[in-house]
Design a protein around this motif. Structure first.
Motif, PDB file in Angstrom:
ATOM      1  N   VAL A  67      -1.928  -1.664  -8.681  1.00  0.00           N
ATOM      2  CA  VAL A  67      -1.014  -0.930  -7.636  1.00  0.00           C
ATOM      3  C   VAL A  67       0.442  -0.872  -7.894  1.00  0.00           C
ATOM      4  O   VAL A  67       1.179  -0.534  -7.288  1.00  0.00           O
ATOM      5  N   GLY A  68       0.508  -1.625  -9.353  1.00  0.00           N
ATOM      6  CA  GLY A  68       2.099  -1.441  -9.704  1.00  0.00           C
ATOM      7  C   GLY A  68       2.860  -2.984  -9.827  1.00  0.00           C
ATOM      8  O   GLY A  68       4.082  -2.798 -10.182  1.00  0.00           O
ATOM      9  N   PHE A  91       4.612  -5.122  -4.332  1.00  0.00           N
ATOM     10  CA  PHE A  91       4.374  -6.124  -3.567  1.00  0.00           C
ATOM     11  C   PHE A  91       5.998  -6.370  -2.942  1.00  0.00           C
ATOM     12  O   PHE A  91       6.098  -6.638  -1.747  1.00  0.00           O
ATOM     13  N   ARG A  92       7.121  -6.297  -3.666  1.00  0.00           N
ATOM     14  CA  ARG A  92       8.364  -6.575  -3.024  1.00  0.00           C
ATOM     15  C   ARG A  92       8.742  -5.418  -2.265  1.00  0.00           C
ATOM     16  O   ARG A  92       9.430  -5.510  -1.158  1.00  0.00           O
ATOM     17  N   ARG A  93       8.305  -4.139  -2.322  1.00  0.00           N
ATOM     18  CA  ARG A  93       8.529  -3.024  -1.596  1.00  0.00           C
ATOM     19  C   ARG A  93       7.677  -3.185  -0.234  1.00  0.00           C
ATOM     20  O   ARG A  93       8.360  -3.084   0.948  1.00  0.00           O
ATOM     21  N   LEU A  94       6.758  -3.774  -0.172  1.00  0.00           N
ATOM     22  CA  LEU A  94       5.610  -3.647   0.816  1.00  0.00           C
ATOM     23  C   LEU A  94       6.409  -4.841   1.667  1.00  0.00           C
ATOM     24  O   LEU A  94       6.673  -4.422   2.822  1.00  0.00           O
ATOM     25  N   LEU A 129       3.833   2.631   0.847  1.00  0.00           N
ATOM     26  CA  LEU A 129       3.635   2.325  -0.804  1.00  0.00           C
ATOM     27  C   LEU A 129       2.845   3.722  -1.013  1.00  0.00           C
ATOM     28  O   LEU A 129       2.965   4.000  -2.448  1.00  0.00           O
ATOM     29  N   GLU A 130       2.077   4.488  -0.405  1.00  0.00           N
ATOM     30  CA  GLU A 130       1.495   5.574  -0.678  1.00  0.00           C
ATOM     31  C   GLU A 130       0.393   5.112  -1.807  1.00  0.00           C
ATOM     32  O   GLU A 130       0.280   5.856  -3.032  1.00  0.00           O
ATOM     33  N   LEU A 131      -0.235   4.115  -1.506  1.00  0.00           N
ATOM     34  CA  LEU A 131      -1.564   3.837  -2.414  1.00  0.00           C
ATOM     35  C   LEU A 131      -2.366   4.838  -2.329  1.00  0.00           C
ATOM     36  O   LEU A 131      -2.662   5.368  -1.478  1.00  0.00           O
ATOM     37  N   ASN A 132      -3.484   4.664  -3.314  1.00  0.00           N
ATOM     38  CA  ASN A 132      -4.665   5.514  -3.304  1.00  0.00           C
ATOM     39  C   ASN A 132      -5.539   5.069  -2.088  1.00  0.00           C
ATOM     40  O   ASN A 132      -5.323   3.704  -1.556  1.00  0.00           O
TER      41      ASN A 132
END
Length: 134
Positions: free
Chosen positions: A18-19, A24-27, A108-111
């Protein structure tokens, strides 16, 4: 994602998929922006500055999902229920926490698969912290 390197199969962790740390800091930063103005959750944080709480949650989530073990190195075993025991965590707190976390996860716009996997864990974690019956 699986990769073959020198004849061995190596699997990336969820953390990597996931990057890594920036994700995780953005989340967690987004989550705490919501907490800062929340009348149910904000009183649970005795510190005036939410920065230390933000850092602790970031390190915990990174470690949980396969990132660096900094959280345990600095704080020992997570013992989440014990650490939350001094606070009244009722259904209102549960719902508020999930509301802010839901918004942060969406940013986050994860898949779809990664988002569902992360969200399922967060729902489980929130439910397990409830310590005050209705």
């Amino acid at each position: 994602m699986d990769q073959i390197r020198r004849g061995t199969l190596q699997t990336e962790t969820f953390f990597e998929q996931v990057g890594g740390e920036p994700t995780f800091r953005r989340l967690v930063h987004s989550f705490y922006q919501g907490v800062a103005g929340d009348p149910v959750l904000r009183p649970m944080y005795p510190e005036e500055d939410l920065g230390p709480a933000e850092e602790r949650l970031t390190l915990f989530l990174m470690q949980y999902w396969g990132g660096p073990r900094t959280y345990s190195d600095e704080r020992g075993h997570p013992r989440l229920r014990m650490r939350h025991a001094p606070f009244t965590v009722d259904r209102a707190a549960h719902d508020a926490w999930l509301g802010h976390m839901r918004a942060a996860v969406r940013e986050l716009e994860l898949n779809e698969d990664h988002e569902r996997q992360l969200w399922d864990y967060l729902v489980y974690a929130a439910a397990s912290m409830v310590n005050t019956p209705e």
